[in-house]
Motif scaffolding. Structure first.
Motif, PDB file in Angstrom:
ATOM      1  N   ILE A  12      39.671  30.052  44.436  1.00 21.60           N
ATOM      2  CA  ILE A  12      39.715  31.038  45.514  1.00 21.60           C
ATOM      3  C   ILE A  12      39.972  32.465  45.038  1.00 21.60           C
ATOM      4  O   ILE A  12      39.249  33.383  45.406  1.00 21.60           O
ATOM      5  N   LEU A  13      41.006  32.649  44.233  1.00 24.01           N
ATOM      6  CA  LEU A  13      41.408  34.001  43.852  1.00 24.01           C
ATOM      7  C   LEU A  13      40.507  34.564  42.757  1.00 24.01           C
ATOM      8  O   LEU A  13      40.035  33.827  41.902  1.00 24.01           O
ATOM      9  N   LEU A  23      45.074  46.613  33.241  1.00 23.60           N
ATOM     10  CA  LEU A  23      46.329  46.394  33.967  1.00 23.60           C
ATOM     11  C   LEU A  23      47.062  47.690  34.280  1.00 23.60           C
ATOM     12  O   LEU A  23      47.788  47.774  35.266  1.00 23.60           O
ATOM     13  N   ALA A  24      46.882  48.703  33.455  1.00 25.89           N
ATOM     14  CA  ALA A  24      47.534  49.987  33.706  1.00 25.89           C
ATOM     15  C   ALA A  24      46.943  50.683  34.936  1.00 25.89           C
ATOM     16  O   ALA A  24      47.621  51.483  35.581  1.00 25.89           O
ATOM     17  N   LYS A  25      45.702  50.357  35.268  1.00 20.00           N
ATOM     18  CA  LYS A  25      45.031  50.998  36.406  1.00 20.00           C
ATOM     19  C   LYS A  25      44.915  50.085  37.614  1.00 20.00           C
ATOM     20  O   LYS A  25      44.261  50.429  38.588  1.00 20.00           O
ATOM     21  N   ALA A  26      45.549  48.914  37.553  1.00 16.89           N
ATOM     22  CA  ALA A  26      45.450  47.953  38.650  1.00 16.89           C
ATOM     23  C   ALA A  26      46.231  48.433  39.871  1.00 16.89           C
ATOM     24  O   ALA A  26      47.270  49.075  39.737  1.00 16.89           O
ATOM     25  N   TRP A  29      48.047  45.403  45.083  1.00 17.67           N
ATOM     26  CA  TRP A  29      47.631  44.083  45.532  1.00 17.67           C
ATOM     27  C   TRP A  29      47.026  43.289  44.384  1.00 17.67           C
ATOM     28  O   TRP A  29      47.177  42.073  44.337  1.00 17.67           O
ATOM     29  N   GLN A  30      46.361  43.956  43.446  1.00 21.92           N
ATOM     30  CA  GLN A  30      45.828  43.259  42.292  1.00 21.92           C
ATOM     31  C   GLN A  30      46.957  42.759  41.388  1.00 21.92           C
ATOM     32  O   GLN A  30      46.895  41.648  40.862  1.00 21.92           O
ATOM     33  N   MET A  31      47.990  43.570  41.222  1.00 24.16           N
ATOM     34  CA  MET A  31      49.144  43.164  40.420  1.00 24.16           C
ATOM     35  C   MET A  31      49.870  41.991  41.079  1.00 24.16           C
ATOM     36  O   MET A  31      50.369  41.100  40.387  1.00 24.16           O
TER      37      MET A  31
END
Length: 46
Positions: A12-13, A23-26, A29-31
């Protein structure tokens, strides 16, 4: 229980590593999704 939840997460995800997300620009909600997937995966491995 966590193994079943990990399989559901995989289906699903979204996978941000396949999308090459930095990850620095996430976004927040993505984190949150990354953190939840990490938590479930580590519990499923036990």
């Amino acid at each position: 229980m966590y193994k079943i939840l990990a399989k559901i997460n995989k289906v699903i995800l979204p996978s941000f590593t396949k999308q090459r997300l930095d990850l620095a620009k996430a976004k927040k909600w993505q984190m949150a999704i990354i953190g939840f997937r990490y938590y479930v995966t580590t519990r499923a491995l036990d």
